[in-house]
Design an enzyme around this catalytic site. Sequence first.
Site, PDB file in Angstrom:
ATOM      1  CG  ASP A  41      -1.768   1.051   1.109  1.00  0.00           C
ATOM      2  OD1 ASP A  41      -3.048   0.897   0.482  1.00  0.00           O
ATOM      3  OD2 ASP A  41      -1.608   2.172   1.646  1.00  0.00           O
ATOM      4  CG  HIS A 183      -6.485   7.087   4.804  1.00  0.00           C
ATOM      5  ND1 HIS A 183      -6.912   6.627   3.551  1.00  0.00           N
ATOM      6  CD2 HIS A 183      -7.956   7.215   5.189  1.00  0.00           C
ATOM      7  CE1 HIS A 183      -8.011   6.779   3.171  1.00  0.00           C
ATOM      8  NE2 HIS A 183      -8.738   7.044   4.303  1.00  0.00           N
TER       9      HIS A 183
END
Length: 604
Positions: A41, A183
């Site tokens: 990610d 996030h």
Amino acid sequence: MSRASAQTVTSTPPGAVQREAQLSFDELGRPLRDLTFCVVDLETTGGSAAQGSMITEIGAVKVRGGEVLGEFQTLVNPHTTIPPFISVLTGITNSMVADSPGIESALPAFLEFAAGCVLVAHNAPFDVGFLQHFAAEQQRPWPRFEVVDTAKIARRVITRDDAPNCKLSSLARLFGAETTPNHRALADARATVDVLHGLFGRLGSVGVQTLEELQTFSARVSAAQRKKRHLAEQLPHAPGVYLFRDDHERVLYVGTSRDLRTRVRSYFTASETRSRMGEMVRLADRVDHVECATPLEAQVRELRLIAEHKPRYNRRSRFPEKMHFIKLTREPWPRLSLVTRVLEDDADYLGPFSSKRAAESCLSALHETFPVRQCTDRLARRPSRSACVLAEMGKCLAPCDGSVDEASYAALVRQLRDALLRRPDDVVETINHRMGLLAAEERFEEAGAHRDRLASFVRAAARTQRLGALTGCPEVVAARREDDGRWAVHVVRHGRLAAAGVIPSGHDAHAYVAQLRAAAETVRPAPGPVPAASAEETEKILRWLESDHVRLVEVTGEWACPVAGATRHLAVHDAVAQSRRELTPAAERRPLATSRRPRVEALP
């Protein structure tokens, strides 16, 4: 059709005992439990690397068989200010990345960590796209990663009853992920690992056990359909034709591929999701195949087998005998006639047309240009009857009532014959002039009808001239070097593929070609300008002969199209057709072939 090596139709008869064979990993598929996945990610300063966005954090987790093997995490100095709203979203500030390595150091470290893994990401095009962009900037070769996108798989598996959407946060809640995505790159990568394993569990229950099955999975493919994967196991990785048969030996479907096993396996995965093909696979009991020397031979054999068996699940090419031609008769007062077959009667023919409607449209264009008679009766040399309505309208020279003499009528017929066989300019100019007048009067629908008639004529004339040129040659031998470096050779006789082969490495090329020609099928010419094969077969051969890098080895006869022929008018009509296709639903679009001539070179 002959080849230097023998070919057979092979299958496994029902009830026969099969010998155990050692299959390759590609054939078996690679079990998910045995693969190492690197789940990655990224956090970035924006949505597009191409527009200047930078990576601010990379997080990755390496897993195998449900076990975590290692983790990778680094902040990345973007060498630019992080937008405030990005800092609020991710919690990553300018001060946090000030002393972090740049992407020029972080990317090589990540690639070393991920080496040999299957790359996994949620919305993989975003993350992988950023990584590839900066690898290209650094002129660093991008490893040939296989990529799994958990978002894409989730959209195929998860329903609205399971989760409101396929966002990472929603899926993490659905599968009870131990890490909540926030996030930050490593946390999101950890959550994606749990989502990946949750998806594996869902898919395992419907028989998805390998990476190949995972990458091609679709909920539209039934478990029963996937269970028939074994039907492809005996097929070779080679070009050829495959035939699906039911339990009564009836051929259900005929297809062709450069790689038989890979193509047939796709019928049991998401690569083939057409509903009618799913129905066909449910009925299939076995798959036969014909291995071919070249892809062109496979395409030709496919056409011949479809015409022979007329399988219910093939929609095209089943009835090559259902063709229409426009015939310019040979009689004292010739006329144009719509016919369904060509005779040895010394008449001139235009076609074949794939539909009666196209033939009638072309016939209208010819009658509008050349006022030959349209009555179907045979007229004596000196007819004596009253003129028809068309004559009164000025659309027929009316030989029936003596309004035209034989010499004048014959001159018109010579112009018509020239338009059919050599130079279509009279028809093109007449119809274009008529279209201009109608457009000036804003009668656009009528002008469009004339445009369609002209297109039908130009395509038919070009087709007749191209097919007739090859059909008239007793033999054409041509070769082309394929991607593997070997030479594919085809022998074409009167427009029919008579032999195909590939010159073995180290073999004398001229000796091989001579052997192939000697073993080729004997082909007798068909009546008139018709190829000794279906028009579709000859057109496929022409496309190959006109493709790049084809070398003509031997031409018996004369292979040439008229310089002023109809082919030179195709570009305009191709452009019109293309513009119309762009305004047409994709399901109704039909590709149109273009015409090119091959360079004539000597075979080395």
